[in-house]
Design a protein around this motif. Structure first.
Motif, PDB file in Angstrom:
ATOM      1  N   CYS A 110       0.843  -1.184   0.000  1.00 27.43           N
ATOM      2  CA  CYS A 110       0.000   0.000   0.000  1.00 27.43           C
ATOM      3  C   CYS A 110       0.884   1.241   0.000  1.00 27.43           C
ATOM      4  O   CYS A 110       2.097   1.156   0.230  1.00 27.43           O
ATOM      5  N   GLY A 144      -5.384  12.379  -5.696  1.00 28.51           N
ATOM      6  CA  GLY A 144      -6.224  11.204  -5.479  1.00 28.51           C
ATOM      7  C   GLY A 144      -6.580  10.466  -6.751  1.00 28.51           C
ATOM      8  O   GLY A 144      -7.266   9.444  -6.706  1.00 28.51           O
ATOM      9  N   TYR A 196      -5.488   8.086  -8.871  1.00 27.69           N
ATOM     10  CA  TYR A 196      -4.522   7.003  -9.047  1.00 27.69           C
ATOM     11  C   TYR A 196      -5.213   5.847  -9.747  1.00 27.69           C
ATOM     12  O   TYR A 196      -5.901   5.044  -9.122  1.00 27.69           O
ATOM     13  N   LEU A 228      -6.259   1.853  -8.748  1.00 22.61           N
ATOM     14  CA  LEU A 228      -6.059   1.623  -7.316  1.00 22.61           C
ATOM     15  C   LEU A 228      -7.315   1.987  -6.527  1.00 22.61           C
ATOM     16  O   LEU A 228      -8.103   2.835  -6.936  1.00 22.61           O
ATOM     17  N   THR A 239      -8.545   3.970  -3.517  1.00 20.50           N
ATOM     18  CA  THR A 239      -7.997   5.102  -2.777  1.00 20.50           C
ATOM     19  C   THR A 239      -8.992   5.599  -1.734  1.00 20.50           C
ATOM     20  O   THR A 239     -10.201   5.441  -1.889  1.00 20.50           O
ATOM     21  N   GLU A 240      -8.458   6.181  -0.677  1.00 18.11           N
ATOM     22  CA  GLU A 240      -9.288   6.809   0.349  1.00 18.11           C
ATOM     23  C   GLU A 240      -8.595   8.071   0.840  1.00 18.11           C
ATOM     24  O   GLU A 240      -7.421   8.039   1.218  1.00 18.11           O
ATOM     25  N   TYR A 247      -3.663  10.641   0.797  1.00 11.48           N
ATOM     26  CA  TYR A 247      -4.499   9.507   0.410  1.00 11.48           C
ATOM     27  C   TYR A 247      -3.815   8.186   0.749  1.00 11.48           C
ATOM     28  O   TYR A 247      -2.595   8.047   0.622  1.00 11.48           O
ATOM     29  N   ALA A 294      -3.731   4.332  -0.631  1.00 11.52           N
ATOM     30  CA  ALA A 294      -4.040   3.657  -1.892  1.00 11.52           C
ATOM     31  C   ALA A 294      -3.429   2.262  -1.908  1.00 11.52           C
ATOM     32  O   ALA A 294      -2.347   2.027  -1.365  1.00 11.52           O
ATOM     33  N   THR A 295      -4.138   1.351  -2.557  1.00  6.75           N
ATOM     34  CA  THR A 295      -3.649  -0.011  -2.739  1.00  6.75           C
ATOM     35  C   THR A 295      -4.390  -0.641  -3.920  1.00  6.75           C
ATOM     36  O   THR A 295      -5.293  -0.019  -4.495  1.00  6.75           O
ATOM     37  N   THR A 296      -3.994  -1.843  -4.284  1.00  9.29           N
ATOM     38  CA  THR A 296      -4.677  -2.524  -5.385  1.00  9.29           C
ATOM     39  C   THR A 296      -5.905  -3.265  -4.851  1.00  9.29           C
ATOM     40  O   THR A 296      -5.972  -3.585  -3.658  1.00  9.29           O
TER      41      THR A 296
END
Length: 225
Positions: A46, A53, A55, A58, A60-61, A177, A179-181
Motif C-alpha cells: 500500500c 487522489g 490514481y 487503485l 484510494t481513500e 491519500y 491507496a492499494t490494489t
C-alpha cells in the motif's frame, strides 16, 4: 508501504508506537520515496500519497487535507520582530521549499504574500530546500522562516518549537491519500493497517488552525504596496 519522505519522518514515524499498540505483531516496512510506486513490479502492499487522489487502477481513500502557513522558531520571531507583522521578512533569512514534494496548488512565498496583498519582494533570496521536512527542521533550528505544511508542522507548533507569527493558513488542493490494489486491499495485514490509519485520520480530524494557548496570538496582516 511506500510514503513520501517528509510525511514518513514528520507524521508516520512519530505514530509507530501507537501503531504497534493498535495492531500487535504487524511488521511494517516503510519505503520513503517521492517516486510513484509500481505495484506490478515492486513488493509493495500500500502507499500513502500526497496528491490529487487520481490514481488509476487503485483503491484510494482520502485521509485529510493540508494547508501552509508561515513558521519559525519563537526566538527567531522575536529577534526579527515577526510578531509585529510580516514587514520583518525584509531582514530575515527565508526558507523556500523547492523540490518534488511541493505541488502546483501549494503557494510559494511570493504567491502566499500576493494572496495576502503583500509585496513578493519581501522574500527575495533565501535558502532553498528540497523537502517539506527540511524546511521545518531548519525553522526549528532557527535558520529562517518558511512556509510549512500544517499537518507536518503540527507537533512542533503544539510543543512550542515552532510558532506561526503572522498571517493565515492557506489551504491547498492536494490531500493525503491511502491507496492499494483491489487484490492487496483484501490482505489481512493491509486491512489492519488501513483500519488503524482511518482511525488516526478521524482523530486528526478537520484542519484546526487555532494556535495553542501558550503561543503568541497571530497578528493580522496589514496590506503593503
Amino acid at each position: 508501504m511506500s510514503v513520501a519522505p517528509s510525511f514518513a519522518s514528520k507524521w508516520l514515524i512519530p505514530r509507530l508506537d501507537a501503531l504497534r499498540e493498535a495492531v500487535p505483531g504487524l511488521e511494517v516496512l516503510v519505503d520513503a520515496s517521492t517516486r510513484l510506486a509500481d505495484f506490478a513490479s515492486e513488493d509493495i502492499d500500500c502507499v500513502i500519497r500526497y496528491g490529487s487522489g487520481a490514481y488509476s487502477g487503485l483503491i484510494t481513500e482520502r485521509l485529510f487535507s493540508e494547508a501552509v502557513l508561515p513558521v519559525c522558531s519563537p526566538e527567531f520571531a522575536r529577534t526579527h520582530g515577526l510578531f509585529r507583522g510580516p514587514e520583518g521578512l525584509r531582514n530575515a533569512p527565508i526558507l523556500h521549499e523547492d523540490g518534488p514534494e511541493r505541488d502546483p496548488s501549494c503557494p510559494d512565498w511570493k504567491g502566499w504574500l500576493r494572496s495576502n496583498s503583500l509585496s513578493g519582494r519581501l522574500v527575495d533570496g533565501g535558502i532553498r530546500l528540497s523537502q517539506s521536512s527540511l524546511v521545518l527542521d531548519a525553522a526549528v533550528a532557527g535558520k529562517g522562516i518558511g512556509l510549512g505544511k500544517f499537518r507536518l508542522a503540527e507537533p512542533d507548533l503544539a510543543a512550542g518549537r515552532l510558532v506561526s507569527p503572522f498571517g493565515s493558513p492557506q489551504p491547498v488542493e492536494f490531500s493525503y491519500y491511502f491507496a492499494t490494489t483491489p487484490h492487496k486491499a483484501k490482505l489481512a495485514t493491509v486491512e489492519r493497517f488501513h483500519g488503524w490509519l482511518k482511525a488516526e485520520a478521524r482523530r486528526v480530524g478537520a484542519l484546526d488552525f487555532t494556535p495553542p494557548a501558550a503561543l503568541p496570538a497571530r497578528i493580522a496582516i496589514v496590506a503593503a504596496e
